[in-house]
Design a protein around this motif. Structure first.
Motif, PDB file in Angstrom:
ATOM      1  N   GLY A   1       0.801  -1.224   0.000  1.00 38.02           N
ATOM      2  CA  GLY A   1       0.000   0.000   0.000  1.00 38.02           C
ATOM      3  C   GLY A   1       0.828   1.266   0.000  1.00 38.02           C
ATOM      4  N   ASP A   2       2.116   1.179   0.362  1.00 36.81           N
ATOM      5  CA  ASP A   2       2.973   2.365   0.338  1.00 36.81           C
ATOM      6  C   ASP A   2       3.102   2.891  -1.088  1.00 36.81           C
ATOM      7  OD1 ASP A   2       3.475   2.346   3.036  1.00 36.81           O
ATOM      8  OD2 ASP A   2       5.513   1.522   2.881  1.00 36.81           O
ATOM      9  N   LEU A   3       3.101   4.213  -1.225  1.00 33.97           N
ATOM     10  CA  LEU A   3       3.401   4.844  -2.507  1.00 33.97           C
ATOM     11  C   LEU A   3       4.878   5.232  -2.514  1.00 33.97           C
ATOM     12  CD1 LEU A   3       0.284   7.128  -3.095  1.00 33.97           C
ATOM     13  CD2 LEU A   3       0.851   4.993  -4.250  1.00 33.97           C
ATOM     14  N   VAL A   4       5.560   4.895  -3.599  1.00 29.10           N
ATOM     15  CA  VAL A   4       7.006   5.077  -3.681  1.00 29.10           C
ATOM     16  C   VAL A   4       7.344   5.816  -4.972  1.00 29.10           C
ATOM     17  CG1 VAL A   4       9.252   3.909  -3.764  1.00 29.10           C
ATOM     18  CG2 VAL A   4       7.383   2.936  -2.405  1.00 29.10           C
ATOM     19  N   PHE A   5       8.204   6.836  -4.842  1.00 27.94           N
ATOM     20  CA  PHE A   5       8.766   7.480  -6.025  1.00 27.94           C
ATOM     21  C   PHE A   5      10.150   6.922  -6.279  1.00 27.94           C
ATOM     22  CE2 PHE A   5      11.874  10.362  -7.780  1.00 27.94           C
ATOM     23  CZ  PHE A   5      11.293  10.707  -8.980  1.00 27.94           C
ATOM     24  N   GLY A   6      10.443   6.602  -7.534  1.00 32.91           N
ATOM     25  CA  GLY A   6      11.780   6.148  -7.900  1.00 32.91           C
ATOM     26  C   GLY A   6      11.991   6.280  -9.395  1.00 32.91           C
ATOM     27  N   TYR A   7      13.206   6.016  -9.813  1.00 34.83           N
ATOM     28  CA  TYR A   7      13.590   6.154 -11.220  1.00 34.83           C
ATOM     29  C   TYR A   7      13.440   4.790 -11.900  1.00 34.83           C
ATOM     30  CZ  TYR A   7      16.019   9.034 -14.709  1.00 34.83           C
ATOM     31  OH  TYR A   7      16.344   9.806 -15.799  1.00 34.83           O
ATOM     32  N   PHE A   8      12.186   4.325 -11.973  1.00 33.71           N
ATOM     33  CA  PHE A   8      11.915   2.972 -12.448  1.00 33.71           C
ATOM     34  C   PHE A   8      11.670   2.903 -13.956  1.00 33.71           C
ATOM     35  CE2 PHE A   8      10.451   3.039  -7.969  1.00 33.71           C
ATOM     36  CZ  PHE A   8      11.334   2.099  -7.455  1.00 33.71           C
TER      37      PHE A   8
END
Length: 334
Positions: free
Chosen positions: A84-91
Motif C-alpha cells: 500500500g505504500d506509494l514510492v517514487f523512484g527512477y523505475f
C-alpha cells in the motif's frame, strides 16, 4: 493493461537511436515475467509515469526508457516498505518492478510519499518532483532574483516554465513569458504573469521583448536555446543572469546549427550564463518541496497536469512535449 499474472511486467524499450523527431517504430513494448520476491525486496505496480524532454538525449538503444515513476507496493518482503505504500523512484516506463529499496541508480532519489499529504501523488513527477526542483533551484540558486527585477522565461506554459514564472512573482519580480499558442498565453496571464506572448504570432520577438520588458531583462530562464537565446541576450541588462535549463529547439535537429557570435554580448554586458542539472541539489529537494507545498496550499503556486491514460500511451505523451501541445506537466496514468 494486459498481464499474464501478477509477476508479469510491460516495458517500453528503445529499439533505435533517434534520428530527428522520435518515431513510434523506434520503440517496442516487451512483456516479461518477473522472478519471485527475495528477502528484502518488494513488488511495485506503477500508478503514474513521467515523460520529460531530457529523455530524448539520455536514453540508449536496447534499454528501458528511463524516468521517474510513482508506484504502489503490492507485495513486500522488505520491512521498510509495506503493501500500500506509494514510492517514487527512477523505475522508467515499466508497469511492475522488483526493488530492494536501495536508492543507488535512482537519479532523482527513491523515497516513500507522505500518505497524509493532500496534494495528489502524481505531483511527485511534476511540481513536487524534478520539474518543480528545476524551477526552484534554477531560478533561486543560479539567478539570485531580486524584487523589482524583470524575469523572462520561455516554454513558459510547460511544467518548469510555469513554475519559474510563479516563483518569480512570489519573489516580487516582473515576469514575462513566451509560449506557443494563444491558449497558453491566456493560461500564463491567469497564473499571474505580468505579460505573455505567443512567439509564433508576434511580428518580432525583439519588439515583444521591448514592449514586455521596458526596463530590460535582468534574469532569463532559458528552456529553448537557439535563436531565442540570442535574441534575449540582446535585451539583457548589465550584470544580468541567465539560467540555461534546456534547449528543446535543438534536440531533434538533424544537423547542428551554425555558431553565431554571442561571446561579445556576454562579455560587454558582463552577464553570468550558467547551465545546470538539478540533481546538483538533490539533498536539498525535500526542503524545496516543503516550501513549495506551502505555496501551493496558500494558492501562490498553481500547477496543471496533462494526463494520458494507460502504459500504451507513453509514446503519445512523450511526443506531446515536442509538438508543443501541452500546458503544464505531462504524465501517464497507468
Amino acid at each position: 493493461v494486459r498481464f499474464i499474472n501478477k509477476m508479469s511486467t510491460l516495458k517500453w524499450v528503445l529499439k533505435n537511436a533517434f534520428q530527428g523527431m522520435p518515431k513510434r517504430e523506434d520503440f517496442e513494448i516487451i512483456e516479461e515475467q518477473l522472478p519471485p520476491l527475495g528477502d528484502g525486496e518488494f513488488l511495485l505496480e506503477a500508478q503514474w509515469i513521467t515523460v520529460d524532454p531530457y529523455m530524448r538525449l539520455w536514453c540508449t538503444p536496447g534499454e528501458v526508457m528511463s524516468g521517474g515513476q510513482v508506484g504502489k507496493v503490492i507485495e513486500s518482503k522488505n520491512q521498510n516498505f509495506a503493501v500500500g505504500d506509494l514510492v517514487f523512484g527512477y523505475f522508467g516506463w515499466v508497469t511492475r518492478t522488483i526493488s530492494d529499496g536501495n536508492p543507488k541508480g535512482h537519479t532523482h532519489g527513491l523515497r516513500k510519499l507522505d500518505p497524509t499529504n493532500t496534494i495528489p501523488p502524481s505531483t511527485a513527477l511534476g511540481i513536487l518532483g524534478m520539474p518543480g526542483a528545476t524551477a526552484y533551484f534554477g531560478l533561486l540558486e543560479i539567478c539570485n532574483p531580486k524584487p523589482g527585477e524583470t524575469l523572462v522565461v520561455n516554454a513558459a506554459a510547460g511544467a518548469v516554465g510555469s513554475a519559474v514564472g510563479q516563483i518569480g512573482k512570489i519573489k516580487g519580480m516582473r515576469v514575462v513569458g513566451f509560449a506557443g499558442s494563444d491558449e497558453k498565453v491566456g493560461y500564463l496571464k491567469s497564473i499571474g504573469f505580468d505579460a505573455a506572448y505567443n512567439y509564433k504570432t508576434v511580428k518580432s520577438l525583439s519588439d515583444a521583448l521591448t514592449e514586455g520588458c521596458p526596463n530590460g531583462v535582468d534574469v532569463f530562464f532559458d528552456n529553448v536555446g537557439g535563436e531565442f537565446f540570442e535574441t534575449v541576450l540582446n535585451h539583457m541588462n548589465s550584470f544580468g543572469r541567465v539560467s540555461i535549463c534546456g534547449c528543446i529547439s535543438q534536440y531533434n535537429l538533424l544537423e547542428p546549427p551554425k555558431v553565431r557570435p554571442i561571446s561579445g554580448l556576454i562579455l560587454s554586458k558582463q552577464l553570468t550564463v550558467q547551465g545546470f542539472i538539478v540533481t546538483r541539489w538533490l539533498s536539498n529537494w525535500p526542503t524545496a518541496f516543503k516550501e513549495m507545498t506551502q505555496w501551493i496550499t496558500e494558492g501562490k503556486l498553481q500547477y496543471k497536469e496533462v494526463v494520458f491514460e494507460g502504459i500504451e500511451s507513453a509514446y503519445d505523451a512523450f511526443m506531446a512535449l515536442f509538438k508543443g501541445t501541452n500546458i503544464g506537466k505531462v504524465v501517464v496514468k497507468v
